[in-house]
Design an enzyme around this catalytic site. Sequence first.
Site, PDB file in Angstrom:
ATOM      1  N   GLU A  19     -27.300  -9.964 -26.585  1.00  0.00           N
ATOM      2  CA  GLU A  19     -26.898  -8.728 -27.271  1.00  0.00           C
ATOM      3  C   GLU A  19     -26.214  -9.031 -28.605  1.00  0.00           C
ATOM      4  O   GLU A  19     -26.408  -8.317 -29.595  1.00  0.00           O
ATOM      5  CB  GLU A  19     -25.923  -7.912 -26.393  1.00  0.00           C
ATOM      6  CG  GLU A  19     -26.550  -7.256 -25.161  1.00  0.00           C
ATOM      7  CD  GLU A  19     -26.639  -8.201 -23.954  1.00  0.00           C
ATOM      8  OE1 GLU A  19     -26.396  -9.423 -24.094  1.00  0.00           O
ATOM      9  OE2 GLU A  19     -26.967  -7.706 -22.857  1.00  0.00           O
ATOM     10  N   TRP A 586     -32.813 -32.325 -26.087  1.00  0.00           N
ATOM     11  CA  TRP A 586     -32.770 -30.866 -26.206  1.00  0.00           C
ATOM     12  C   TRP A 586     -33.212 -30.170 -24.920  1.00  0.00           C
ATOM     13  O   TRP A 586     -33.580 -28.999 -24.930  1.00  0.00           O
ATOM     14  CB  TRP A 586     -33.589 -30.405 -27.413  1.00  0.00           C
ATOM     15  CG  TRP A 586     -32.905 -30.726 -28.721  1.00  0.00           C
ATOM     16  CD1 TRP A 586     -31.620 -31.156 -28.886  1.00  0.00           C
ATOM     17  CD2 TRP A 586     -33.463 -30.627 -30.047  1.00  0.00           C
ATOM     18  NE1 TRP A 586     -31.344 -31.347 -30.225  1.00  0.00           N
ATOM     19  CE2 TRP A 586     -32.457 -31.029 -30.961  1.00  0.00           C
ATOM     20  CE3 TRP A 586     -34.701 -30.246 -30.544  1.00  0.00           C
ATOM     21  CZ2 TRP A 586     -32.666 -31.055 -32.340  1.00  0.00           C
ATOM     22  CZ3 TRP A 586     -34.902 -30.261 -31.922  1.00  0.00           C
ATOM     23  CH2 TRP A 586     -33.889 -30.662 -32.810  1.00  0.00           C
ATOM     24  N   GLU A 690     -34.899 -35.879 -44.122  1.00  0.00           N
ATOM     25  CA  GLU A 690     -34.240 -34.831 -44.907  1.00  0.00           C
ATOM     26  C   GLU A 690     -33.358 -35.482 -45.961  1.00  0.00           C
ATOM     27  O   GLU A 690     -32.411 -36.189 -45.631  1.00  0.00           O
ATOM     28  CB  GLU A 690     -33.387 -33.976 -43.962  1.00  0.00           C
ATOM     29  CG  GLU A 690     -32.552 -32.941 -44.658  1.00  0.00           C
ATOM     30  CD  GLU A 690     -31.783 -32.058 -43.676  1.00  0.00           C
ATOM     31  OE1 GLU A 690     -32.327 -31.720 -42.615  1.00  0.00           O
ATOM     32  OE2 GLU A 690     -30.635 -31.729 -43.988  1.00  0.00           O
ATOM     33  N   HIS A 719     -33.624 -25.287 -45.684  1.00  0.00           N
ATOM     34  CA  HIS A 719     -32.548 -24.454 -45.138  1.00  0.00           C
ATOM     35  C   HIS A 719     -32.129 -23.375 -46.125  1.00  0.00           C
ATOM     36  O   HIS A 719     -31.319 -22.517 -45.801  1.00  0.00           O
ATOM     37  CB  HIS A 719     -31.345 -25.317 -44.762  1.00  0.00           C
ATOM     38  CG  HIS A 719     -31.626 -26.229 -43.608  1.00  0.00           C
ATOM     39  ND1 HIS A 719     -31.847 -25.756 -42.340  1.00  0.00           N
ATOM     40  CD2 HIS A 719     -31.754 -27.567 -43.523  1.00  0.00           C
ATOM     41  CE1 HIS A 719     -32.093 -26.775 -41.531  1.00  0.00           C
ATOM     42  NE2 HIS A 719     -32.048 -27.881 -42.226  1.00  0.00           N
ATOM     43  N   CYS A 751     -38.034 -30.550 -43.747  1.00  0.00           N
ATOM     44  CA  CYS A 751     -38.200 -30.254 -42.321  1.00  0.00           C
ATOM     45  C   CYS A 751     -39.257 -29.160 -42.207  1.00  0.00           C
ATOM     46  O   CYS A 751     -39.883 -28.795 -43.204  1.00  0.00           O
ATOM     47  CB  CYS A 751     -36.841 -29.815 -41.748  1.00  0.00           C
ATOM     48  SG  CYS A 751     -36.831 -29.563 -39.961  1.00  0.00           S
TER      49      CYS A 751
END
Length: 783
Positions: A19, A586, A690, A719, A751
């Site tokens: 939410e 991850w 990067e 980014h 990236c």
Amino acid sequence: MSKIRTHILGYPRIGEQRELKKATELYWKGEIPAPALESVGKELRKHHWKKQQAAGIDLVPCNDFSFYDQVLDAICLFGNVPARFGWDGGSVSLQTLFAIARGARDSKAAGSECCGGSCGSGSAGFASEMTKWFDTNYHYIVPEFKADTQFKLSTTKIFDEFKEAQALGLNAKPVLVGPVTYLTLGKVQDSANPDFDRFELLDRLLPVYEEVIAKLAAEGAEWIQIDEPVFALDLSERQKECFIESYARLAKAAGSAKLLVATYFGELRDNLALFLGLPVAALHYDAVRGEAEVDALLNAFPADKILSLGVIDGRNIWKNNYDASLAILEQAKAKLGAARLWVSASSSLLHSPVSLASEKKLDAEIKDWLAFADEKLVEIVTLAGLLSGSGDSAALEANRASQKRRRESRRIHNPAVKARVAAITAADGKRDSVFAVRQEVQREKLGLPLFPTTTIGSFPQTAEVRAARAKWKKSALSDAEYDAFLKEETRKCIEWQDEIGIDMPVHGEFERNDMVEYFGEQLEGYVFSQFGWVQSYGSRCVKPPILFGDITRPKPMTVGWTSFAQSVTKNPMKGMLTGPVTILNWSFVRDDQPRSVSCKQLALAIRDEVLDLEKAGVRVIQIDEAALREGLPLRKSQWQEYLDWAVESFRITANGVKDETQIHTHMCYSEFNDIIGAIAGMDADVITIETSRSNMELLDAFVEFKYPNEIGPGVYDIHSPRIPSVEQMESLIKKAGAVIPAGNLWVNPDCGLKTRGWEEVRPALINMVEAARKLRAAALAAV
Ligand SMILES: Nc1nc2c(c(=O)[nH]1)N[C@@H](CNc1ccc(C(=O)N[C@@H](CCC(=O)N[C@@H](CCC(=O)N[C@@H](CCC(=O)O)C(=O)O)C(=O)O)C(=O)O)cc1)CN2
Ligand SMILES: [Zn+2]
């Protein structure tokens, strides 16, 4: 017998159905006003406190809620707002807070479309840097310091949320990141004083802490929690002195309130005595990561303090083993007595998904082995009850039965996989020939120009792509329709790359929700949740798949898409995989075997995919290891062991191919200096990294090391919504070209492009190709 107290260090803020993410993004788009967002926050806080209360938690935290990040909240609390945001020195508004996190197009800091990363130095209000919170997948905003930084109490959030809990009849425990951790996590950004020691700021910072603590005490706070996870790191003498000075002062400021200092994520080692000597009423310790040290901790534990033991894992999703936890807790109780022992989770529950309650599709056998945040609350209370002697013995029996079912499940153990891991030899991780030989063969086969252009894999995950996937998941779109849609997206994407002159196209990853979850969903030994979201940064969440058993690959995972993609173009298509170390780091992973073993199982599964791609005629394969560096243990002494098995896993994955097959790898958000040897050891033919935001500084490690293989240092900061010009990228490539042999240099973004829009990506890549062409022409003219 007295009741043993329970508490938690923090609770997830995103909400059961994300939410908070949804409301925040609507606010950013200007679709709801600030008060509407504030009220979503207020409702969530109330709901979270009520859940904790209903579960029987004695002491609930407050100020663990945040609209973006708790370190950013501290930046605002201390008035540590960087000058470029044009803050007027009054109470820091939500608008300014978001501007620090996301960048502001102008000094008015309106909710501009911007990224989670930095917005490049070209715009006035570029965002503060963001980086990983210890070894988690959570990112915090990095505080910025200058030699003349001043601090001043500048928000009322912590007091407001304390009062909000009071109004609900709760005497909550306010939570605040501690002064030594705050200074450690921040960075000096002062061009006039680049060598300024940030710990010099302690004397200016502590008065604000004293003020906050005294005010909370005056408002009736019984307990105040101060988080100092830097205790789990190697500390300098300077940091140790700061601890002594800080807590001598804060303890005085507390008055009637009592302080609890929390450490988590690792052992204390030579910080143990310092931690135990802090002049505070209670100390929290992570007994999951620090289990081996519990004896030492208890033996030296001072007689005047309370110990909060975190026995429930705040970082993973497995149901707690009550017998094992009770053994630790009993030992603590025997030493300290029930009155001086609290039961808790190892860390804040921020890092675990919210609740199992809405998981309707999760395999029932495996669901029985899991506990998300809400289930962990119950575990804490149950353990405290059992320890007090008033407990629920049926719950203990049920827990034992569940542990036994998990241990013995056939779903977990696959003898063929175990045998295959045991049979791994050094030869599996070795290419046929050394790089110099492979480079010649690949040059001939691929026929690429000087400074070949490519991208990192993903193209924009537009609302349309995500909506199609959501519809397909709800069966509102058939398999055939979804497939046709994805093929069309992929085809358009490749044709466009060909059209603008990208030398090595990618397929765009439109079929993937996430670079890790996508593979988890296709591997045997994994399950995935529907709502198991965990905050990654700001409003961005990830849903880590759950690695529960021995890993196999029932069938090829990407060969269909990659072959289709190759059929669209004559250029060499770069197949795209996620590497074993990144998949491991991850995912939620098993706690019943070493990470290194799970990693090697993943390596063998991805190796099979690599070999199938090669067999299908794919000449170039990229294996992403974005998370290789962040998996480094917090203590340097454990680095080598990790790097050894991580690099070996990559080599097993990648190096079974023929000389002519070109292997790429990709890493982002990495400092390479201290791991460059390991990176070279991976022996990928090409690595993309990067570097644009650091103006190629991150390349230095490769230059100093004389890194032998090919490199694509990123020239486009993905980014940022800013579109880099031809000249900017040309100058970055030239900078790299001055130190890297021209024949080894690739041209690519930092990236993947999944978080960007096409309107940014199109001009940026056209400029990138143009920059490469210009340099190519110049190089040819020079010979
Ligand atoms: N696993 C992982 N970790 C990582 C990274 C990463 O890429 N993956 N990158 C770094 C962190 N960066 C990140 C960058 C982007 C996102 C991100 O975009 N997350 C998305 C969710 C991505 C996802 O899995 N989306 C799903 C589900 C999308 C969704 O929520 N759909 C809606 C409906 C959408 C609609 O109707 O349009 C719904 O189900 O409610 C999909 O694409 O299929 C988000 O929070 O918004 C997260 C982390 C470090 N750690
Ligand atoms: Zn990346």
